[in-house]
Motif scaffolding. Structure first.
Motif, PDB file in Angstrom:
ATOM      1  N   ASN A 189       8.320  16.535   3.798  1.00 22.06           N
ATOM      2  CA  ASN A 189       7.484  16.500   4.066  1.00 22.06           C
ATOM      3  C   ASN A 189       6.847  15.783   4.392  1.00 22.06           C
ATOM      4  OD1 ASN A 189       7.405  19.231   3.683  1.00 22.06           O
ATOM      5  ND2 ASN A 189       7.388  19.599   1.371  1.00 22.06           N
ATOM      6  N   GLU A 190       8.165  14.035   3.857  1.00 20.12           N
ATOM      7  CA  GLU A 190       6.995  12.845   4.343  1.00 20.12           C
ATOM      8  C   GLU A 190       7.210  12.291   5.155  1.00 20.12           C
ATOM      9  OE1 GLU A 190       9.561  10.111   1.698  1.00 20.12           O
ATOM     10  OE2 GLU A 190       9.167  10.852  -0.153  1.00 20.12           O
ATOM     11  N   ARG A 237      15.894  19.775  -3.323  1.00 17.53           N
ATOM     12  CA  ARG A 237      14.936  19.552  -3.757  1.00 17.53           C
ATOM     13  C   ARG A 237      14.184  17.709  -2.139  1.00 17.53           C
ATOM     14  NH1 ARG A 237      13.131  20.300  -8.649  1.00 17.53           N
ATOM     15  NH2 ARG A 237      12.644  22.652  -8.949  1.00 17.53           N
ATOM     16  N   LEU A 238      14.811  17.112  -1.994  1.00 18.11           N
ATOM     17  CA  LEU A 238      15.493  15.956  -1.704  1.00 18.11           C
ATOM     18  C   LEU A 238      14.973  16.011  -0.198  1.00 18.11           C
ATOM     19  CD1 LEU A 238      18.862  13.885  -2.462  1.00 18.11           C
ATOM     20  CD2 LEU A 238      16.679  13.330  -3.285  1.00 18.11           C
ATOM     21  N   LYS A 274      12.999  18.964   0.905  1.00 17.76           N
ATOM     22  CA  LYS A 274      12.199  19.451   1.109  1.00 17.76           C
ATOM     23  C   LYS A 274      11.199  17.823   1.220  1.00 17.76           C
ATOM     24  CE  LYS A 274       9.107  22.613  -1.067  1.00 17.76           C
ATOM     25  NZ  LYS A 274       8.513  23.366  -1.979  1.00 17.76           N
ATOM     26  N   LYS A 275      11.633  17.624  -0.025  1.00 15.44           N
ATOM     27  CA  LYS A 275      10.704  15.774   0.053  1.00 15.44           C
ATOM     28  C   LYS A 275      10.879  14.916   1.217  1.00 15.44           C
ATOM     29  CE  LYS A 275       9.743  12.031  -2.936  1.00 15.44           C
ATOM     30  NZ  LYS A 275      11.749  10.789  -4.195  1.00 15.44           N
ATOM     31  N   PHE A 276      11.452  14.688   2.513  1.00  8.21           N
ATOM     32  CA  PHE A 276      11.781  13.625   3.179  1.00  8.21           C
ATOM     33  C   PHE A 276      11.217  14.554   4.542  1.00  8.21           C
ATOM     34  CE2 PHE A 276      14.996  11.702   0.548  1.00  8.21           C
ATOM     35  CZ  PHE A 276      14.843  10.872   0.257  1.00  8.21           C
TER      36      PHE A 276
END
Length: 309
Positions: A308-309, A301-302, A304-306
């Motif tokens: 996309n940023e 999850r982390l 994927k989050k980073f």
């Protein structure tokens, strides 16, 4: 004339019987997949399902199984040794992951230079990863000996009078194991980072040099953001391998002294092959599986989050 021509002419070939091209391709594909699938079924899937079933049963491997419900989980959560093993596993994992990541990254940056003899240096650092666990344990046991070990002799030369007992000490055994684990694994992850560093476009680095960026600024602003995938892989693999680490610790200390280096994997081994209680061992294994699965999902999850940023 027509009769002769008919007699001399070959009859058209009969249609071939058998498999079609798609069927042959399917058969070839199955021939490659089937051995791996059988190995997965026999060595992984069936044991995992059997372990899940054993969580709710009492079984010593000889007598018939007895359904126990949640008693196995109640026992291990109430067992002080289990709780201590969880804490020591977390300490071992956090220290191993953080320090191995930093050292492997630093070594990768260091050897990513065009210097004479750098290939020998790379091989020397990578060699411990492929070395025998038993050989590594034997060497480090000699190095960490309290009275005649090289490590303590070096500490005495620096004026340390009360040197640690290392593997014979309940206080220093776990730090000693962490040191050996880091030393053995950092060469592999150094290669991962080295491959990622060599994949960084040189044009970006040269642009940074032209702009007047220092070596640290070029690394932090240009190279480090491009190492995200490699870092995610290193952290994930280090975390999983640290949680299930067993062979090196068993060869070094066998979980001692006085359970000072007994991690979850060693606790599961003790319940299985010392206490002969496969139900409790399976319950502990399921707890370990859940912990690793949750941490892995959080990492994904982390990442994927980073990304996309």
């Amino acid at each position: 004339m027509a009769v002769k021509e008919t007699a001399g002419r070959k009859a058209p070939p009969a249609p071939k019987s058998g498999m079609t091209l798609n069927q042959r391709r399917t058969l070839v594909g199955l021939s490659f997949i089937t051995p791996n699938f059988i190995g997965f079924l026999v060595l992984i899937l069936i044991p995992v399902l059997f372990t899940f079933w054993l969580c709710f049963n009492r079984w010593d491997g000889f007598n018939p199984m007895e359904f126990a419900g949640l008693d196995n989980f109640k026992y291990i959560f109430g067992d002080k040794n289990f709780r201590t093993a969880v804490v020591k596993t977390l300490i071992f994992t956090v220290c191993s992951v953080a320090i191995t990541l930093l050292l492997s990254l630093g070594l990768a940056v260091l050897i990513n230079q065009k210097l004479a003899g750098i290939g020998i240096f790379r091989t020397a650092i990578f060699f411990p990863y492929v070395a025998s666990v038993v050989a590594v344990a034997a060497v480090w046991q000699m190095l960490f000996q309290k009275d005649m070990g090289l490590i303590n002799e070096i500490l005495r030369s620096f004026g340390v009078a009360d040197v640690p007992g290392w593997f014979a000490s309940t206080k220093w055994a776990l730090p000693g194991v962490i040191v050996v684990n880091i030393w053995k694994n950092m060469g592999y992850y150094m290669i991962i980072y080295l491959a990622a560093l060599q994949d960084v476009p040189t044009s970006l680095v040269e642009a940074g040099m032209i702009a007047g960026a220092s070596a640290w600024q070029r690394f932090w602003k240009i190279k480090w953001p491009l190492l995200g995938n490699a870092t995610f892989f290193v952290v994930m693999m280090l975390t999983i391998n640290s949680f299930k680490s067993f062979d090196l610790i068993y060869a070094l200390t066998e979980g001692g002294p006085n359970k000072a280096t007994t991690l979850l994997s060693q606790y599961i081994y003790n319940q299985s092959f010392v206490s002969w209680d496969y139900g409790r061992a399976s319950a502990a294994a399921m707890v370990l599986f859940v912990i690793v699965a949750v941490i892995t999902l959080i990492q994904f999850r982390l990442e994927k989050k980073f990304s996309n940023e």
